[in-house]
Design an enzyme around this catalytic site. Structure first.
Site, PDB file in Angstrom:
ATOM      1  N   LEU A 120       2.045  -3.893  19.136  1.00  0.00           N
ATOM      2  CA  LEU A 120       0.849  -4.831  18.345  1.00  0.00           C
ATOM      3  C   LEU A 120       1.087  -4.929  16.831  1.00  0.00           C
ATOM      4  O   LEU A 120       1.006  -5.716  15.844  1.00  0.00           O
ATOM      5  CB  LEU A 120      -0.266  -3.801  18.215  1.00  0.00           C
ATOM      6  CG  LEU A 120      -0.812  -3.954  19.787  1.00  0.00           C
ATOM      7  CD1 LEU A 120      -2.332  -2.761  19.645  1.00  0.00           C
ATOM      8  CD2 LEU A 120      -1.695  -4.866  19.669  1.00  0.00           C
ATOM      9  N   SER A 134       4.507  -2.389  13.726  1.00  0.00           N
ATOM     10  CA  SER A 134       5.061  -1.020  12.868  1.00  0.00           C
ATOM     11  C   SER A 134       4.612  -1.041  12.186  1.00  0.00           C
ATOM     12  O   SER A 134       4.357  -1.793  11.118  1.00  0.00           O
ATOM     13  CB  SER A 134       6.661  -1.235  13.683  1.00  0.00           C
ATOM     14  OG  SER A 134       7.426  -2.127  12.951  1.00  0.00           O
ATOM     15  N   GLN A 142       4.250   2.408   9.533  1.00  0.00           N
ATOM     16  CA  GLN A 142       4.629   3.963   8.915  1.00  0.00           C
ATOM     17  C   GLN A 142       6.007   4.994   9.705  1.00  0.00           C
ATOM     18  O   GLN A 142       6.493   5.541  10.156  1.00  0.00           O
ATOM     19  CB  GLN A 142       4.684   5.099   8.197  1.00  0.00           C
ATOM     20  CG  GLN A 142       5.050   6.058   7.554  1.00  0.00           C
ATOM     21  CD  GLN A 142       6.182   5.635   6.534  1.00  0.00           C
ATOM     22  OE1 GLN A 142       5.632   4.338   5.426  1.00  0.00           O
ATOM     23  NE2 GLN A 142       7.039   6.116   5.807  1.00  0.00           N
ATOM     24  N   PHE A 143       5.211   5.537  11.357  1.00  0.00           N
ATOM     25  CA  PHE A 143       5.724   5.542  12.577  1.00  0.00           C
ATOM     26  C   PHE A 143       6.509   4.998  13.422  1.00  0.00           C
ATOM     27  O   PHE A 143       6.604   5.860  14.137  1.00  0.00           O
ATOM     28  CB  PHE A 143       4.328   6.362  12.734  1.00  0.00           C
ATOM     29  CG  PHE A 143       3.682   7.481  12.001  1.00  0.00           C
ATOM     30  CD1 PHE A 143       2.287   7.233  11.751  1.00  0.00           C
ATOM     31  CD2 PHE A 143       4.039   8.985  11.157  1.00  0.00           C
ATOM     32  CE1 PHE A 143       1.155   8.901  11.039  1.00  0.00           C
ATOM     33  CE2 PHE A 143       3.244   9.320  10.396  1.00  0.00           C
ATOM     34  CZ  PHE A 143       2.014   8.944   9.829  1.00  0.00           C
ATOM     35  N   ASP A 180      -5.517   7.049   1.616  1.00  0.00           N
ATOM     36  CA  ASP A 180      -4.520   5.910   1.989  1.00  0.00           C
ATOM     37  C   ASP A 180      -5.569   4.862   1.998  1.00  0.00           C
ATOM     38  O   ASP A 180      -5.417   3.901   3.418  1.00  0.00           O
ATOM     39  CB  ASP A 180      -3.568   6.312   2.543  1.00  0.00           C
ATOM     40  CG  ASP A 180      -2.708   4.296   2.723  1.00  0.00           C
ATOM     41  OD1 ASP A 180      -1.403   4.695   2.834  1.00  0.00           O
ATOM     42  OD2 ASP A 180      -2.957   3.742   1.771  1.00  0.00           O
ATOM     43  N   ARG A 234      -5.124  -2.723   4.408  1.00  0.00           N
ATOM     44  CA  ARG A 234      -4.730  -2.724   5.312  1.00  0.00           C
ATOM     45  C   ARG A 234      -4.470  -2.067   6.738  1.00  0.00           C
ATOM     46  O   ARG A 234      -4.462  -1.759   7.609  1.00  0.00           O
ATOM     47  CB  ARG A 234      -2.746  -2.663   4.767  1.00  0.00           C
ATOM     48  CG  ARG A 234      -2.517  -1.418   4.470  1.00  0.00           C
ATOM     49  CD  ARG A 234      -1.649  -0.791   3.625  1.00  0.00           C
ATOM     50  NE  ARG A 234      -1.083   0.439   2.558  1.00  0.00           N
ATOM     51  CZ  ARG A 234      -1.411  -0.342   1.694  1.00  0.00           C
ATOM     52  NH1 ARG A 234      -1.719  -0.952   0.917  1.00  0.00           N
ATOM     53  NH2 ARG A 234      -2.145   1.020   0.380  1.00  0.00           N
ATOM     54  N   ASN A 235      -5.347  -0.572   5.983  1.00  0.00           N
ATOM     55  CA  ASN A 235      -5.640   0.227   6.594  1.00  0.00           C
ATOM     56  C   ASN A 235      -6.828   1.076   7.236  1.00  0.00           C
ATOM     57  O   ASN A 235      -7.765   1.653   7.883  1.00  0.00           O
ATOM     58  CB  ASN A 235      -5.247   2.149   5.994  1.00  0.00           C
ATOM     59  CG  ASN A 235      -4.077   2.106   6.042  1.00  0.00           C
ATOM     60  OD1 ASN A 235      -3.290   1.665   6.871  1.00  0.00           O
ATOM     61  ND2 ASN A 235      -3.656   2.436   4.628  1.00  0.00           N
ATOM     62  N   ASP A 267      -6.724   5.866  10.215  1.00  0.00           N
ATOM     63  CA  ASP A 267      -5.589   6.690   9.888  1.00  0.00           C
ATOM     64  C   ASP A 267      -5.883   7.041   8.850  1.00  0.00           C
ATOM     65  O   ASP A 267      -5.506   7.697   8.211  1.00  0.00           O
ATOM     66  CB  ASP A 267      -4.429   5.268   9.581  1.00  0.00           C
ATOM     67  CG  ASP A 267      -3.703   4.632  10.815  1.00  0.00           C
ATOM     68  OD1 ASP A 267      -4.144   3.611  10.144  1.00  0.00           O
ATOM     69  OD2 ASP A 267      -3.237   4.933  11.773  1.00  0.00           O
TER      70      ASP A 267
END
Ligand SMILES: CN1CCN(C(=O)c2ccc(Nc3nc(-c4cccc(NC(=O)c5ccc(C(C)(C)C)cc5)c4)cn4ccnc34)cc2)CC1
Length: 285
Positions: free
Chosen positions: A32, A34, A36-37, A147, A151-152, A165
């Site tokens: 889907l 990528s 930070q992880f 955060d 975007r999150n 997240d």
């Protein structure tokens, strides 16, 4: 062993807590994207339910601390939070399994679909209301996101928006992200007390929510468009705010500005904001 004495534990050693997922229950499908992880994939849980699976890139996350916290996070349940279903942690790297949101993150969605949404302003206010509702639940649960940004947040069918997240940034091992002077630190969403003292709270989530509202009403623009990090830090610590976006009603801009009070205690709660946004919805639309 127990089996020989006539008493065999029902699960014969496969004892699983509710929030533990075995990799045998997961089928991984297309990537889907990528973050930070590392890579996030579409997956199928127990052969039928679509899920999103984050596979932790080696060394990207403090896995043991996260596994401990996962028990608490699976208990956070709300229609505007992306539900954490569980974690595969018997093999490394661990995999985080959540509900699937078919329209991706809200920032990209606003940039691609924003024109349609902006024809009538109510979908934009409605998206802010949904994020506010999820955040009010986190505030009530004394859980800090750390955060919050468009975007999150993730988008499902029919403009359903959910906060994603939450709290995960505590487990990121990349100093470029965690240090407020790092290249990946979300400076443009950080409140003055976070920039100066890394003091996170629900009041710093409120500041970020004000920035998120600005993202919504600019249809996914990056805040402080022409400023570099140093200029943003100077502006924010000197009490200079983002201007009202052209398609943003004055009533909505007044809410954003409350979120950007320098003194955290003078900022509203998400509970307050829920009421104010509802009033706007009733009045204007
Ligand atoms: C019409 N469009 C076509 C293109 N498109 C897609 O390909 C698309 C469709 C659905 C998507 N759904 C999801 N995508 C993701 C996803 C994808 C890539 C990256 C990420 N983000 C991350 O991996 C991530 C985010 C934040 C953080 C910290 C700790 C810094 C806060 C760490 C890691 C999430 C997670 N999901 C959880 C539930 N559903 C999704 C993502 C993308 C969107 C729709």
């Amino acid at each position: 062993p127990a089996a020989l004495t006539g008493y065999a534990p029902a699960t014969l050693g496969f004892s699983q807590d509710k929030w533990e997922i075995s990799s045998t229950e997961l089928t991984l499908m297309k990537p889907l994207g990528s973050g930070q992880f590392g890579v996030v994939r579409l997956g199928k849980f127990q052969g039928r339910m679509l899920v999103a699976v984050k596979t932790m890139r080696e060394g990207s996350m403090c896995e043991d601390d996260f596994i401990e916290e996962a028990k608490t996070m699976t208990k956070l349940q709300h229609p505007n939070l992306v539900q954490l279903y569980g974690v595969c942690f018997k093999e490394r790297p661990i995999q985080i399994v959540t509900e699937y949101m078919c329209n991706g993150n809200m920032s990209s969605y606003l940039r691609s679909k924003g024109r349609e949404l902006a024809e009538d302003r109510s979908p934009l206010v409605d998206m802010c209301q949904q994020v506010c509702s999820g955040m009010e639940y986190l505030e009530r649960s004394q859980f800090i996101h750390r955060d919050l940004a468009a975007r999150n947040c993730l988008v499902g069918e029919h403009n359903i928006v959910k906060v994603s997240d939450f709290g995960l940034s505590r487990y990121v091992l990349d100093d470029e992200y965690t240090s407020s002077t790092g290249s990946k630190f979300p400076i443009k969403w950080a409140s003055p007390e976070v920039l100066e003292f890394s003091r996170f709270s629900s009041k710093s989530d409120i500041w970020a929510f004000g920035i998120l509202m600005w993202e919504v009403f600019t249809l996914g623009k990056t805040p402080y468009p022409n400023l570099n990090t140093t200029d943003v830090v100077r502006q924010v610590t000197h009490g200079k705010h983002l201007d009202r976006p052209q398609r943003c009603p004055h009533g909505v801009y007044r809410i954003m500005k409350q979120c950007w009070e320098k003194d955290p205690m003078r900022r509203p709660t998400f509970k307050d904001l829920q009421g104010q946004i509802e009033d706007i919805q009733e009045k204007d639309y």
